[in-house]
Design a protein around this motif. Structure first.
Motif, PDB file in Angstrom:
ATOM      1  N   ASP A  47       2.862  66.987  33.933  1.00 12.15           N
ATOM      2  CA  ASP A  47       1.421  66.964  34.153  1.00 12.15           C
ATOM      3  C   ASP A  47       1.018  68.381  34.541  1.00 12.15           C
ATOM      4  O   ASP A  47       1.292  68.824  35.656  1.00 12.15           O
ATOM      5  CB  ASP A  47       1.068  65.984  35.264  1.00 12.15           C
ATOM      6  CG  ASP A  47      -0.428  65.888  35.529  1.00 12.15           C
ATOM      7  OD1 ASP A  47      -1.168  66.846  35.196  1.00 12.15           O
ATOM      8  OD2 ASP A  47      -0.864  64.863  36.079  1.00 12.15           O
ATOM      9  N   ASN A  92      -0.864  65.616  29.136  1.00  8.93           N
ATOM     10  CA  ASN A  92       0.502  65.812  29.608  1.00  8.93           C
ATOM     11  C   ASN A  92       1.351  66.409  28.493  1.00  8.93           C
ATOM     12  O   ASN A  92       1.091  66.164  27.308  1.00  8.93           O
ATOM     13  CB  ASN A  92       1.121  64.487  30.051  1.00  8.93           C
ATOM     14  CG  ASN A  92       0.382  63.883  31.211  1.00  8.93           C
ATOM     15  OD1 ASN A  92       0.196  64.516  32.239  1.00  8.93           O
ATOM     16  ND2 ASN A  92      -0.071  62.642  31.043  1.00  8.93           N
ATOM     17  N   LYS A 107       8.006  64.297  31.079  1.00 10.87           N
ATOM     18  CA  LYS A 107       6.559  64.446  30.941  1.00 10.87           C
ATOM     19  C   LYS A 107       6.091  65.358  32.072  1.00 10.87           C
ATOM     20  O   LYS A 107       6.356  65.090  33.245  1.00 10.87           O
ATOM     21  CB  LYS A 107       5.892  63.072  31.046  1.00 10.87           C
ATOM     22  CG  LYS A 107       4.387  63.111  31.014  1.00 10.87           C
ATOM     23  CD  LYS A 107       3.796  61.711  31.106  1.00 10.87           C
ATOM     24  CE  LYS A 107       3.992  61.164  32.498  1.00 10.87           C
ATOM     25  NZ  LYS A 107       3.313  59.890  32.749  1.00 10.87           N
TER      26      LYS A 107
END
Length: 131
Positions: free
Chosen positions: A33, A18, A31
């Protein structure tokens, strides 16, 4: 990115691939992904009298995000599993809202390196227990 005018500052990767990012002018960190494109945002508590903004991020081997606040002179410990943020004020002769504490790193055991000498980065509030 979900927020407009984020003023991204730093980006770093965690052990799962991530990408974490900080925002120099807001109280949000995030964050991403890259496999799914999903962005998860976290809110850093505001420090009374201080401008919002995060500076540097380091993700430790347990997945905990360590994030500095340059304007508020804070080190934040963010647990992404719960969203809980713990904060430690880094004492400085520099006034709040003037850049001070920003860059740091973690040693091999996960302890903060870069706090002013004698500062409580080793605080049990923030640090993992040594085994």
């Amino acid at each position: 990115m979900p927020q407009q005018l984020l003023a991204l500052h730093d980006a770093t990767a965690d052990g799962q691939g991530n990408i974490w990012f900080t925002s120099h002018k807001t109280r949000y960190v995030g964050k991403l992904d890259p496999k799914t494109g999903i962005v998860t945002e976290y809110t850093i508590p505001l420090t009374p009298g201080s401008m919002p903004g995060t500076h540097h991020a380091v993700i430790d081997k347990s997945g905990i995000a360590w994030i500095s606040e340059n304007w508020a002179h804070q080190l934040n410990r963010l647990d992404p599993r719960t969203g809980e943020v713990k904060q430690l004020l880094i004492e400085s002769k520099t006034p709040i809202n003037a850049p001070s504490f920003g860059n740091f790193t973690l040693d091999a055991e996960g302890f903060c390196v870069g706090c002013p000498r004698g500062q409580g980065c080793e605080s049990s509030i923030l640090q993992p227990a040594r085994s």
